[in-house]
Design a protein around this motif. Structure first.
Motif, PDB file in Angstrom:
ATOM      1  N   LEU A  22       0.858  -1.192   0.000  1.00 45.70           N
ATOM      2  CA  LEU A  22       0.000   0.000   0.000  1.00 45.70           C
ATOM      3  C   LEU A  22       0.888   1.233   0.000  1.00 45.70           C
ATOM      4  O   LEU A  22       1.849   1.302   0.770  1.00 45.70           O
ATOM      5  CB  LEU A  22      -0.917  -0.021   1.227  1.00 45.70           C
ATOM      6  CG  LEU A  22      -1.990   1.086   1.335  1.00 45.70           C
ATOM      7  CD1 LEU A  22      -3.199   0.579   2.136  1.00 45.70           C
ATOM      8  CD2 LEU A  22      -1.458   2.359   1.966  1.00 45.70           C
ATOM      9  N   THR A  45      -1.996  -1.175  -3.677  1.00 46.58           N
ATOM     10  CA  THR A  45      -3.093  -0.267  -3.332  1.00 46.58           C
ATOM     11  C   THR A  45      -2.509   1.135  -3.251  1.00 46.58           C
ATOM     12  O   THR A  45      -1.646   1.401  -2.411  1.00 46.58           O
ATOM     13  CB  THR A  45      -3.726  -0.648  -1.980  1.00 46.58           C
ATOM     14  OG1 THR A  45      -4.244  -1.973  -2.083  1.00 46.58           O
ATOM     15  CG2 THR A  45      -4.856   0.311  -1.616  1.00 46.58           C
ATOM     16  N   VAL A  47      -3.261   5.029  -2.482  1.00 46.35           N
ATOM     17  CA  VAL A  47      -4.239   5.926  -1.863  1.00 46.35           C
ATOM     18  C   VAL A  47      -3.789   7.358  -2.122  1.00 46.35           C
ATOM     19  O   VAL A  47      -2.778   7.816  -1.575  1.00 46.35           O
ATOM     20  CB  VAL A  47      -4.375   5.675  -0.345  1.00 46.35           C
ATOM     21  CG1 VAL A  47      -5.472   6.573   0.242  1.00 46.35           C
ATOM     22  CG2 VAL A  47      -4.692   4.212  -0.064  1.00 46.35           C
ATOM     23  N   ARG A  48      -4.530   8.026  -2.982  1.00 45.57           N
ATOM     24  CA  ARG A  48      -4.243   9.438  -3.255  1.00 45.57           C
ATOM     25  C   ARG A  48      -4.878  10.293  -2.162  1.00 45.57           C
ATOM     26  O   ARG A  48      -6.063  10.148  -1.875  1.00 45.57           O
ATOM     27  CB  ARG A  48      -4.822   9.839  -4.613  1.00 45.57           C
ATOM     28  CG  ARG A  48      -4.142   9.151  -5.788  1.00 45.57           C
ATOM     29  CD  ARG A  48      -4.835   9.566  -7.071  1.00 45.57           C
ATOM     30  NE  ARG A  48      -4.244   8.944  -8.239  1.00 45.57           N
ATOM     31  CZ  ARG A  48      -3.218   9.463  -8.907  1.00 45.57           C
ATOM     32  NH1 ARG A  48      -2.691  10.614  -8.535  1.00 45.57           N
ATOM     33  NH2 ARG A  48      -2.730   8.850  -9.964  1.00 45.57           N
ATOM     34  N   LEU A  49      -4.085  11.159  -1.584  1.00 46.48           N
ATOM     35  CA  LEU A  49      -4.507  11.906  -0.404  1.00 46.48           C
ATOM     36  C   LEU A  49      -4.907  13.329  -0.748  1.00 46.48           C
ATOM     37  O   LEU A  49      -4.499  13.870  -1.779  1.00 46.48           O
ATOM     38  CB  LEU A  49      -3.342  11.966   0.591  1.00 46.48           C
ATOM     39  CG  LEU A  49      -2.724  10.628   1.001  1.00 46.48           C
ATOM     40  CD1 LEU A  49      -1.448  10.878   1.790  1.00 46.48           C
ATOM     41  CD2 LEU A  49      -3.710   9.804   1.800  1.00 46.48           C
ATOM     42  N   ALA A  50      -5.674  13.931   0.159  1.00 48.25           N
ATOM     43  CA  ALA A  50      -5.926  15.367   0.071  1.00 48.25           C
ATOM     44  C   ALA A  50      -4.825  16.132   0.795  1.00 48.25           C
ATOM     45  O   ALA A  50      -4.447  17.233   0.400  1.00 48.25           O
ATOM     46  CB  ALA A  50      -7.291  15.709   0.674  1.00 48.25           C
ATOM     47  N   GLU A  54      -2.972  12.612   6.399  1.00 51.17           N
ATOM     48  CA  GLU A  54      -3.865  11.449   6.298  1.00 51.17           C
ATOM     49  C   GLU A  54      -3.068  10.160   6.133  1.00 51.17           C
ATOM     50  O   GLU A  54      -3.480   9.093   6.602  1.00 51.17           O
ATOM     51  CB  GLU A  54      -4.765  11.562   5.065  1.00 51.17           C
ATOM     52  CG  GLU A  54      -5.798  12.646   5.064  1.00 51.17           C
ATOM     53  CD  GLU A  54      -6.457  12.678   3.684  1.00 51.17           C
ATOM     54  OE1 GLU A  54      -7.132  11.701   3.332  1.00 51.17           O
ATOM     55  OE2 GLU A  54      -6.269  13.661   2.961  1.00 51.17           O
ATOM     56  N   GLY A  57      -2.257   8.212   9.240  1.00 47.13           N
ATOM     57  CA  GLY A  57      -3.357   7.394   9.733  1.00 47.13           C
ATOM     58  C   GLY A  57      -3.562   6.149   8.891  1.00 47.13           C
ATOM     59  O   GLY A  57      -3.786   5.049   9.420  1.00 47.13           O
ATOM     60  N   ILE A  58      -3.464   6.307   7.575  1.00 51.19           N
ATOM     61  CA  ILE A  58      -3.674   5.163   6.678  1.00 51.19           C
ATOM     62  C   ILE A  58      -2.574   4.125   6.879  1.00 51.19           C
ATOM     63  O   ILE A  58      -2.842   2.922   6.987  1.00 51.19           O
ATOM     64  CB  ILE A  58      -3.748   5.657   5.217  1.00 51.19           C
ATOM     65  CG1 ILE A  58      -5.075   6.412   5.025  1.00 51.19           C
ATOM     66  CG2 ILE A  58      -3.631   4.493   4.235  1.00 51.19           C
ATOM     67  CD1 ILE A  58      -5.137   7.253   3.782  1.00 51.19           C
TER      68      ILE A  58
ATOM     69  N   LEU B  54      -9.782   3.901   7.247  1.00 54.50           N
ATOM     70  CA  LEU B  54      -9.609   3.650   5.816  1.00 54.50           C
ATOM     71  C   LEU B  54      -8.432   2.705   5.572  1.00 54.50           C
ATOM     72  O   LEU B  54      -8.531   1.775   4.752  1.00 54.50           O
ATOM     73  CB  LEU B  54      -9.393   4.981   5.078  1.00 54.50           C
ATOM     74  CG  LEU B  54      -9.139   4.885   3.570  1.00 54.50           C
ATOM     75  CD1 LEU B  54     -10.325   4.264   2.847  1.00 54.50           C
ATOM     76  CD2 LEU B  54      -8.819   6.267   2.982  1.00 54.50           C
ATOM     77  N   LEU B  58      -9.077  -0.856   3.747  1.00 53.34           N
ATOM     78  CA  LEU B  58      -8.451  -1.202   2.458  1.00 53.34           C
ATOM     79  C   LEU B  58      -7.518  -2.409   2.600  1.00 53.34           C
ATOM     80  O   LEU B  58      -7.372  -3.195   1.663  1.00 53.34           O
ATOM     81  CB  LEU B  58      -7.663   0.000   1.919  1.00 53.34           C
ATOM     82  CG  LEU B  58      -8.485   1.208   1.472  1.00 53.34           C
ATOM     83  CD1 LEU B  58      -7.564   2.362   1.086  1.00 53.34           C
ATOM     84  CD2 LEU B  58      -9.411   0.860   0.313  1.00 53.34           C
ATOM     85  N   THR B  82     -13.065  13.327   1.429  1.00 53.27           N
ATOM     86  CA  THR B  82     -12.858  13.157  -0.013  1.00 53.27           C
ATOM     87  C   THR B  82     -12.034  11.910  -0.307  1.00 53.27           C
ATOM     88  O   THR B  82     -12.242  11.254  -1.329  1.00 53.27           O
ATOM     89  CB  THR B  82     -12.176  14.398  -0.635  1.00 53.27           C
ATOM     90  OG1 THR B  82     -10.847  14.529  -0.125  1.00 53.27           O
ATOM     91  CG2 THR B  82     -12.941  15.670  -0.339  1.00 53.27           C
ATOM     92  N   THR B  83     -11.098  11.583   0.597  1.00 56.98           N
ATOM     93  CA  THR B  83     -10.296  10.364   0.380  1.00 56.98           C
ATOM     94  C   THR B  83     -11.152   9.122   0.629  1.00 56.98           C
ATOM     95  O   THR B  83     -11.081   8.150  -0.121  1.00 56.98           O
ATOM     96  CB  THR B  83      -9.051  10.375   1.284  1.00 56.98           C
ATOM     97  OG1 THR B  83      -8.373  11.618   1.102  1.00 56.98           O
ATOM     98  CG2 THR B  83      -8.108   9.242   0.922  1.00 56.98           C
ATOM     99  N   ARG B  86     -13.291   8.723  -2.398  1.00 56.44           N
ATOM    100  CA  ARG B  86     -12.571   8.296  -3.595  1.00 56.44           C
ATOM    101  C   ARG B  86     -12.420   6.775  -3.628  1.00 56.44           C
ATOM    102  O   ARG B  86     -12.563   6.145  -4.657  1.00 56.44           O
ATOM    103  CB  ARG B  86     -11.193   8.953  -3.628  1.00 56.44           C
ATOM    104  CG  ARG B  86     -10.474   8.809  -4.951  1.00 56.44           C
ATOM    105  CD  ARG B  86      -8.996   9.146  -4.828  1.00 56.44           C
ATOM    106  NE  ARG B  86      -8.720  10.568  -4.790  1.00 56.44           N
ATOM    107  CZ  ARG B  86      -8.120  11.238  -5.790  1.00 56.44           C
ATOM    108  NH1 ARG B  86      -7.808  10.626  -6.906  1.00 56.44           N
ATOM    109  NH2 ARG B  86      -7.845  12.505  -5.666  1.00 56.44           N
ATOM    110  N   TYR B  87     -12.146   6.186  -2.447  1.00 61.63           N
ATOM    111  CA  TYR B  87     -11.911   4.737  -2.410  1.00 61.63           C
ATOM    112  C   TYR B  87     -13.136   3.964  -1.925  1.00 61.63           C
ATOM    113  O   TYR B  87     -13.192   2.748  -2.101  1.00 61.63           O
ATOM    114  CB  TYR B  87     -10.660   4.426  -1.573  1.00 61.63           C
ATOM    115  CG  TYR B  87      -9.473   5.067  -2.243  1.00 61.63           C
ATOM    116  CD1 TYR B  87      -8.947   4.510  -3.405  1.00 61.63           C
ATOM    117  CD2 TYR B  87      -8.980   6.291  -1.820  1.00 61.63           C
ATOM    118  CE1 TYR B  87      -7.933   5.140  -4.100  1.00 61.63           C
ATOM    119  CE2 TYR B  87      -7.958   6.935  -2.512  1.00 61.63           C
ATOM    120  CZ  TYR B  87      -7.441   6.350  -3.654  1.00 61.63           C
ATOM    121  OH  TYR B  87      -6.455   6.976  -4.353  1.00 61.63           O
TER     122      TYR B  87
END
Lengths: 170, 191
Positions: A22, A45, A47-50, A54, A57-58, B54, B58, B82-83, B86-87
């Motif tokens: 990921l 995987t 994950v595109r972030l804003a 974030e 946390g992911i 998230l 995932l 938004t994230t 998106r997923y």
């Protein structure tokens, strides 16, 4: 765009060799090929972030769930992640493999990148985050593997600074 | 509606899920109902509970994940909506307890007290199912629907700005962290 495809591939292959499954990312010029490689890889995987915080946390969630991850960010993204690094990754002993494009050092032409460049190393030091530089393609695979090994054994964030000599073909 | 009553109402379901909570009252109240090894309390890093959820959802699509968030926390990380959108993991339910207040630091009003609408922002971010509820019956129904639909859902539960007298519990942060990780690992090996 003179971002090195060849060296981006070296970095990506090294992440795959570490069983990274990921990757979280926020685009920046030097990272475009790496992000595309993650996107094109059906086993990854992405994950595109804003915002980069974030990603802390992911990655923490992925770690506790048993999946190895990496974070792709610019050094300003590292600056934007610091509260998460301290109050999640450090507080809860979470490994993070942070690949940071090291903008704003010698050779930087964009004036807006310079201040972040000067703050990056002092902040890594003050946060006690082990780091190494990636400038020479010959070092990429081993340094990434060793960084991830330390992150997992110490349960701590580690950083690899992606340098201009590696990422940019003048 | 009291937040603790809302959590009591879905507690039997939460026992079957992987749960990530924010700090403060949510964490203390859920622990007072009963700690389980599948509950992780993020005692700082405000805003990142939804990101952690998230990451888990995932990484382990076979596990139902519930995030117990708050208005103050999600307002610190609105990009997370938004994230999530998106997923849109089908195994994630995002509950936001909205007391319009930063309760644990003295009850300062958040922007939801002046009209900001978290469910509206979640819907506009692209989260497929969103709702706002203000009573226990509607909350339980919304949670049951989210479980049945199997699609990313944000439920905003309007609750009173009341919490426990103390937020500190006798569960050390790292004990919780390693117990939770081991539990998720065992869920994988036992299939």
């Amino acid at each position: 765009m003179p971002v090195s495809v060849k060296h981006s591939q070296l970095i990506y292959d090294a992440l795959k060799a570490c069983d990274v499954q990921l990757v979280s990312a926020l685009p920046e010029t030097w990272l475009v090929h790496l992000i595309r490689m993650a996107e094109d890889d059906p086993e990854m995987t992405l994950v595109r972030l804003a915002k980069e915080e974030e990603g802390v946390g992911i990655s923490a969630g992925a770690h506790l769930a048993g999946v190895k991850s990496a974070m792709l960010m610019q050094n300003h993204g590292f600056l934007a992640s610091i509260n998460g690094i301290v109050s999640l990754a450090h507080l809860y002993h979470i490994p993070l493999l942070m690949l940071i494009s090291y903008r704003g050092e010698f050779g930087e032409r964009d004036p807006w990148q310079t201040q972040g460049g000067m703050s990056t190393l002092p902040l890594l030091h003050s946060l006690g985050i082990p780091y190494d530089r990636l400038d020479d393609p010959a070092h990429v695979a081993r340094r990434i593997a060793k960084a991830q090994t330390l992150a997992e054994s110490s349960l701590s964030p580690v950083a690899l600074l992606l340098g201009r000599d590696l990422m940019w073909e003048e | 509606m009291l937040r603790i009553d809302a959590m009591r109402a879905i507690y039997p379901e939460l026992e079957q899920c992987v749960v990530v909570t924010i700090m403060g009252a949510v964490s203390a109240e859920l622990q007072s109902i009963g700690h389980r090894p599948n509950f992780f309390y993020l005692q700082h890093a405000m805003g990142l509970a939804s990101s952690m959820g998230l990451g888990i959802a995932l990484s382990r699509p076979e596990l139902p994940v519930v995030v117990l968030d708050g208005d103050g926390s999600i307002l610190m990380n609105l990009g997370s909506l938004t994230t999530l959108a998106r997923y849109r993991p089908t195994n994630l339910i995002h509950i936001v307890f909205d007391n319009e207040s930063l309760l644990s630091v003295g009850g300062f009003p958040t922007a939801t007290s002046t009209g900001s609408d978290i469910a509206g922002m979640a819907a506009s971010a692209g989260i497929p199912n969103t709702c706002t509820v203000d009573n226990l019956g509607a909350f339980s129904d919304a949670f049951a629907t989210a479980r049945a639909v199997g699609e990313l859902t944000t439920i905003v539960a309007k609750v009173e700005a009341k919490g426990p007298p103390v937020f500190l519990t006798d569960l050390p942060l790292l004990e919780n962290r390693f117990q939770f990780q081991r539990h998720l690992r065992n869920l994988r090996t036992t299939g």
